[in-house]
Design an enzyme around this catalytic site. Structure first.
Site, short mmCIF file in Angstrom:
data_model
loop_
_atom_site.label_atom_id
_atom_site.label_comp_id
_atom_site.label_asym_id
_atom_site.label_seq_id
_atom_site.Cartn_x
_atom_site.Cartn_y
_atom_site.Cartn_z
N ASP A 1 0.83 -1.21 0.00
CA ASP A 1 0.00 0.00 0.00
C ASP A 1 0.86 1.26 0.00
O ASP A 1 1.97 1.24 0.54
CB ASP A 1 -0.93 -0.04 1.23
CG ASP A 1 -2.15 0.85 1.04
OD1 ASP A 1 -2.35 1.39 -0.07
OD2 ASP A 1 -2.91 1.00 2.02
N GLY A 2 0.32 2.32 -0.58
CA GLY A 2 0.99 3.61 -0.54
C GLY A 2 1.68 4.02 -1.83
O GLY A 2 2.36 5.05 -1.87
N ASN B 1 -10.87 -2.69 -5.75
CA ASN B 1 -10.06 -1.75 -6.53
C ASN B 1 -10.67 -1.39 -7.88
O ASN B 1 -10.24 -0.44 -8.53
CB ASN B 1 -8.63 -2.26 -6.70
CG ASN B 1 -7.78 -2.17 -5.45
OD1 ASN B 1 -6.91 -3.00 -5.20
ND2 ASN B 1 -8.00 -1.15 -4.62
N SER C 1 -8.40 -4.85 4.69
CA SER C 1 -8.92 -4.59 3.34
C SER C 1 -9.29 -5.87 2.59
O SER C 1 -8.94 -6.03 1.42
CB SER C 1 -7.93 -3.76 2.52
OG SER C 1 -7.65 -2.53 3.17
C1 IPE Z 1 -5.47 -2.89 -0.53
O1 IPE Z 1 -5.05 -1.57 -0.68
C2 IPE Z 1 -5.43 -3.60 -1.84
C3 IPE Z 1 -4.11 -3.77 -2.44
C4 IPE Z 1 -2.96 -3.44 -1.92
C5 IPE Z 1 -4.11 -4.40 -3.72
P1 IPE Z 1 -6.10 -0.39 -0.88
O2 IPE Z 1 -5.32 0.86 -0.94
O3 IPE Z 1 -7.00 -0.68 -2.01
O4 IPE Z 1 -6.95 -0.48 0.48
P2 IPE Z 1 -7.98 0.52 1.14
O5 IPE Z 1 -9.01 0.84 0.11
O6 IPE Z 1 -7.22 1.74 1.54
O7 IPE Z 1 -8.52 -0.22 2.31
C1 IPE Z 2 -1.41 0.03 -3.46
O1 IPE Z 2 -1.11 1.40 -3.46
C2 IPE Z 2 -1.48 -0.54 -4.85
C3 IPE Z 2 -2.82 -1.02 -5.26
C4 IPE Z 2 -3.92 -0.99 -4.56
C5 IPE Z 2 -2.87 -1.58 -6.59
P1 IPE Z 2 -2.29 2.43 -3.56
O2 IPE Z 2 -2.60 2.70 -4.99
O3 IPE Z 2 -3.45 1.99 -2.74
O4 IPE Z 2 -1.63 3.71 -2.92
P2 IPE Z 2 -2.35 4.78 -2.01
O5 IPE Z 2 -2.95 4.03 -0.85
O6 IPE Z 2 -3.39 5.45 -2.84
O7 IPE Z 2 -1.25 5.71 -1.60
MG MG Z 3 -4.03 2.32 -0.84
#
Ligand code: IPE
Ligand code: IPE
Ligand code: MG
Length: 256
Positions: A27-28, A75, A203
Site C-alpha cells: 500500500d501507498g 479496486n 482490506s
Molecule cells: C489494498 O489496498 C489492496 C491492495 C494493496 C491491492 P487499498 O489501498 O486498495 O486499500 P484501502 O481501500 O485503503 O482499504
Molecule cells: C497500493 O497502493 C497498490 C494497489 C492498490 C494496486 P495504492 O494505490 O493503494 O496507494 P495509495 O494508498 O493510494 O497511496
Molecule cells: Mg491504498
C-alpha cells in the site's frame, strides 16, 4: 540454479525463526507518487520494483512463500485510467519477468477471480503458472481481483453443490474440507502479514488464512520498502511469541 543466499541475512536475525510464509499488502504507491508531484502510476511502477526486490530477499533468506496483494475486488472502484494502467502493468511485468522467474526458480500462482480479467492477461497468467509450475526456490502468489469475502462465499457455494449432488454430507464439513475450496488450498497460512503506508486494516485480504498470522504495520510507503524495511519487519516478528491459544512459555515454565 541459485537457491538461497543466507550470507546477506542480517546477523541479528535468527535463521531458524524466520517466517515460512509472508503476506504483503503493498500500500501507498499512489501517495508516494503524489507527494513528489508525480502521477499515481509512477508509484505503481516503483512498487513493482519493490516487489521484485522483496521476492528476491525472500528467496535469498529461505522464506519459502510470498503472497502479495496486487488488486482487490474493491479496486475496480478506482478511476478507469488507473485500473487500466494496473492491468496493463501486470501483463507487461508477466511478459518481461517470466524468463527471469523461470531461471531464478520462482513458482508463480495467482489467487482471485481471474475470469473477470482480460483474455490476454489471463493467457499470460496461465502461461506463467504453467511454465514455472516445477520451480522450487520460492513460491510467489499474486492476489489479483482477490477478495476474502468472495473467496469464502465461493467456497460455501461449492460445498453446497457437493451436498446437493450427494457427494458430501453436511456433517463431513470441517475446517480441512472447507480449506480445500479456497484459492489457497494446499498452501500454508501466512506467518507474517506486512502492510505498508500506515493503514491498519486488512482490506478484505486472506480473511480465513490470517486467523493466526502476526500482523506488522509500517509507515513506509511500498515504493520505499526495501531490504532494510523487511529486516525491521522480521525483527519485530522474531520478537513475538506465537501462542496459538496456549499460555506463554514463561508462564508455563513457572507452573512446571
Ligand atoms: C489494498 O489496498 C489492496 C491492495 C494493496 C491491492 P487499498 O489501498 O486498495 O486499500 P484501502 O481501500 O485503503 O482499504
Ligand atoms: C497500493 O497502493 C497498490 C494497489 C492498490 C494496486 P495504492 O494505490 O493503494 O496507494 P495509495 O494508498 O493510494 O497511496
Ligand atoms: Mg491504498
Amino acid at each position: 540454479m541459485a537457491r538461497q543466499d543466507l550470507s546477506t541475512l542480517p546477523r541479528n536475525l535468527n535463521p531458524q525463526q524466520l517466517p515460512t510464509h509472508i503476506a504483503v499488502i503493498m500500500d501507498g504507491n499512489g501517495r508516494w507518487a503524489t507527494r513528489q508531484g508525480l502521477p499515481r502510476f509512477v508509484g505503481h511502477r516503483q512498487g513493482a520494483k519493490s516487489l521484485k526486490e522483496l521476492l528476491r530477499c525472500c528467496k535469498d533468506w529461505g522464506i519459502s512463500t510470498l503472497t502479495a496483494y496486487a488488486f482487490s475486488t474493491e479496486n475496480w472502484r478506482r478511476p478507469a485510467e488507473e485500473v487500466h494502467f494496473l492491468m496493463g502493468l501486470f501483463e507487461q511485468l508477466l511478459r518481461h519477468e517470466l524468463a527471469e522467474m523461470r531461471q531464478e526458480g520462482v513458482r508463480i500462482s495467482f489467487i482471485g477471480d481471474l475470469s473477470d480479467l482480460s483474455p490476454s492477461l489471463q493467457r499470460e497468467m496461465h502461461r506463467s503458472m504453467r511454465e514455472t509450475a516445477h520451480n522450487q526456490a520460492v513460491r510467489f502468489n499474486v492476489a489479483v481481483n482477490y477478495g476474502g469475502r468472495a473467496e469464502l462465499v465461493n467456497a460455501c457455494r461449492q460445498l453446497a453443490e457437493h451436498v446437493q449432488q450427494g457427494t458430501l454430507m453436511p456433517s463431513e464439513i470441517n475446517a480441512a474440507v472447507f480449506e480445500q475450496q479456497l484459492y489457497t488450498a494446499g498452501s500454508s497460512d501466512p506467518d507474517l502479514l506486512i502492510r505498508t503506508s500506515g493503514e491498519m486494516r486488512l482490506s478484505n485480504y486472506l480473511l480465513w488464512q490470517m486467523a493466526y498470522t502476526e500482523l506488522y504495520f509500517t509507515d513506509v510507503l511500498f515504493p520505499d520498502f526495501d531490504r532494510a524495511a523487511l529486516h525491521q519487519a522480521l525483527l519485530h516478528y522474531q520478537g513475538r511469541e506465537r501462542r496459538f491459544g496456549k499460555i506463554s512459555r514463561e508462564e508455563a515454565a513457572l507452573l512446571a
